[in-house]
Design a protein around this motif. Structure first.
Motif, short mmCIF file in Angstrom:
data_model
loop_
_atom_site.label_atom_id
_atom_site.label_comp_id
_atom_site.label_asym_id
_atom_site.label_seq_id
_atom_site.Cartn_x
_atom_site.Cartn_y
_atom_site.Cartn_z
N GLY A 1 34.01 6.13 -50.22
CA GLY A 1 34.26 6.91 -49.16
C GLY A 1 33.56 8.38 -49.05
O GLY A 1 32.83 8.67 -47.98
N LEU A 2 33.41 9.04 -50.30
CA LEU A 2 32.58 10.24 -50.35
C LEU A 2 31.17 9.69 -49.88
O LEU A 2 30.20 10.58 -49.25
CB LEU A 2 32.67 10.82 -51.72
CG LEU A 2 33.70 11.85 -51.72
CD1 LEU A 2 33.83 12.24 -53.19
CD2 LEU A 2 33.80 13.07 -50.99
N VAL A 3 30.35 8.75 -50.53
CA VAL A 3 29.26 8.31 -50.31
C VAL A 3 28.80 8.02 -48.80
O VAL A 3 27.80 8.49 -48.36
CB VAL A 3 28.84 7.08 -51.34
CG1 VAL A 3 27.40 6.69 -50.90
CG2 VAL A 3 28.92 7.55 -52.71
N LEU A 4 29.79 7.28 -48.33
CA LEU A 4 29.54 7.10 -46.74
C LEU A 4 29.45 8.11 -46.08
O LEU A 4 28.76 8.47 -45.21
CB LEU A 4 30.53 5.88 -46.25
CG LEU A 4 30.28 4.62 -46.84
CD1 LEU A 4 31.54 3.62 -46.43
CD2 LEU A 4 29.09 3.91 -46.42
N ALA A 5 30.57 9.27 -46.24
CA ALA A 5 30.52 10.31 -45.34
C ALA A 5 29.33 11.16 -45.60
O ALA A 5 28.97 11.73 -44.64
CB ALA A 5 31.99 11.00 -45.71
N ILE B 1 36.21 11.37 -39.34
CA ILE B 1 35.81 10.80 -40.73
C ILE B 1 37.39 10.55 -41.52
O ILE B 1 37.34 9.51 -41.92
CB ILE B 1 34.89 11.31 -41.56
CG1 ILE B 1 33.31 11.22 -41.17
CG2 ILE B 1 34.79 10.44 -43.09
CD1 ILE B 1 32.08 11.76 -41.94
N TYR B 2 37.96 11.55 -41.80
CA TYR B 2 39.23 11.58 -42.61
C TYR B 2 40.12 10.55 -41.65
O TYR B 2 41.01 9.81 -42.17
CB TYR B 2 39.61 12.81 -42.49
CG TYR B 2 41.12 12.90 -43.08
CD1 TYR B 2 41.33 12.75 -44.44
CD2 TYR B 2 42.20 13.05 -42.33
CE1 TYR B 2 42.32 12.53 -45.00
CE2 TYR B 2 43.71 13.05 -42.96
CZ TYR B 2 43.70 12.84 -44.24
OH TYR B 2 45.12 12.66 -44.81
N THR C 1 21.16 5.64 -50.45
CA THR C 1 21.70 5.26 -49.25
C THR C 1 21.08 5.75 -48.09
O THR C 1 20.60 4.95 -47.09
CB THR C 1 23.19 5.18 -49.06
OG1 THR C 1 23.87 4.60 -50.01
CG2 THR C 1 23.86 4.50 -47.78
N ALA C 2 20.97 6.96 -47.97
CA ALA C 2 20.43 7.64 -46.83
C ALA C 2 18.93 7.67 -46.51
O ALA C 2 18.40 7.45 -45.62
CB ALA C 2 20.73 9.22 -46.68
#
Length: 261
Positions: free
Chosen positions: A135-139, A120-121, A79-80
């Motif tokens: 959520g972990l991947v996006l963060a 983010i949370y 992704t990044a």
């Protein structure tokens, strides 16, 4: 070289060795702790054993967080790297708003991690992404994106744009020019960015602590939880694994570059 130049060079080497020794000193403490035969941290170990490394790779309490960290890191890398490469391409070709866009994308490197984690949370809680892999991947991608933008942007700034213009003058479409001319020339920067993205995600703990759930826990979170509740040398074994993986990945681009040259 004059006598003064030699003394300056010797002093610079000495300072480099001292700084390097200071940075790697914790490694010489953590790695041996993972090979102790005692049930507590003892340095230097009075006896040696592989049982904590065996436990790390066989106990589900450690294996599942390790697999979660690896899976999340791979998705974050993809992704990044894709979004960061396109963002770096846009920044280097923009005439207006370049500084503002670059500052926005690099902000996660400047803002303290705990502030980013709290923001983010709060956002992910309302979006239902807390405790999810997405959520972990996006963060993690938010944190990894600046590294890709910096490395790819550096490669794009040294790219000879006359090669792109030559391809365009011969009838190549913008996509074909990017795929066959630009991308191969900036590949080292893209690869370096991908490595930094993987390492950033694999080693991230602060945001993961906010986004964890009883069924979703990364390896750094498991290590933090374990060291907070008891004294288990398995943590040192896990630290050794993280150290080996991150060091190998950081050295990988240089190794590939030497092989290809």
């Amino acid at each position: 070289m004059t006598g003064g130049g030699r003394r300056a060079g010797l002093a610079l080497r000495l300072v480099s060795v001292l700084v390097g020794g200071f940075l790697v000193a914790p490694v010489f403490v953590v790695v041996p702790l993972g090979f102790t035969d005692k049930d507590s941290f003892e340095f230097p170990p009075s006896g040696w054993s592989l049982r904590y490394h065996v436990r790390f790779f066989t106990d589900p309490a450690w294996v599942e967080p390790l697999l979660t960290s690896l899976a999340v890191a791979v998705m974050v890398t993809l992704t990044a790297t894709a979004t960061g490469t396109l963002a770096a391409f846009a920044i280097t070709r923009l005439c207006r708003g370049r500084a503002a866009l670059q500052g926005l994308l690099l902000a996660p490197m400047i803002v303290p991690n705990v502030v980013v984690a709290l923001a983010i949370y709060a956002a992910f809680l309302s979006w239902g992404l807390v405790g999810t892999v997405e959520g972990l991947v996006l963060a993690h991608a938010v944190l990894a994106l600046p590294f890709v933008v910096i490395t790819v942007g550096a490669s794009l700034r040294t790219l000879d744009v006359r090669l792109e213009r030559a391809a365009a003058s011969l009838g190549a479409s913008p996509f074909a020019t990017f795929r066959r001319i630009t991308l191969p020339l900036i590949a080292p920067g893209v690869m370096s960015g991908a490595v930094f993205a993987f390492v950033t995600s694999f080693d991230e703990a602060v945001i993961s602590l906010y986004l964890q759930s009883p069924h979703l826990r990364t390896l750094p979170v498991q290590m933090f939880t374990s060291v907070s509740s008891d004294v288990d040398p398995t943590i040192a074994a896990g630290s050794t694994v993280i150290l080996v993986v991150t060091t190998a990945l950081i050295l990988l681009p240089d190794f590939v570059k030497r092989r290809t040259s």
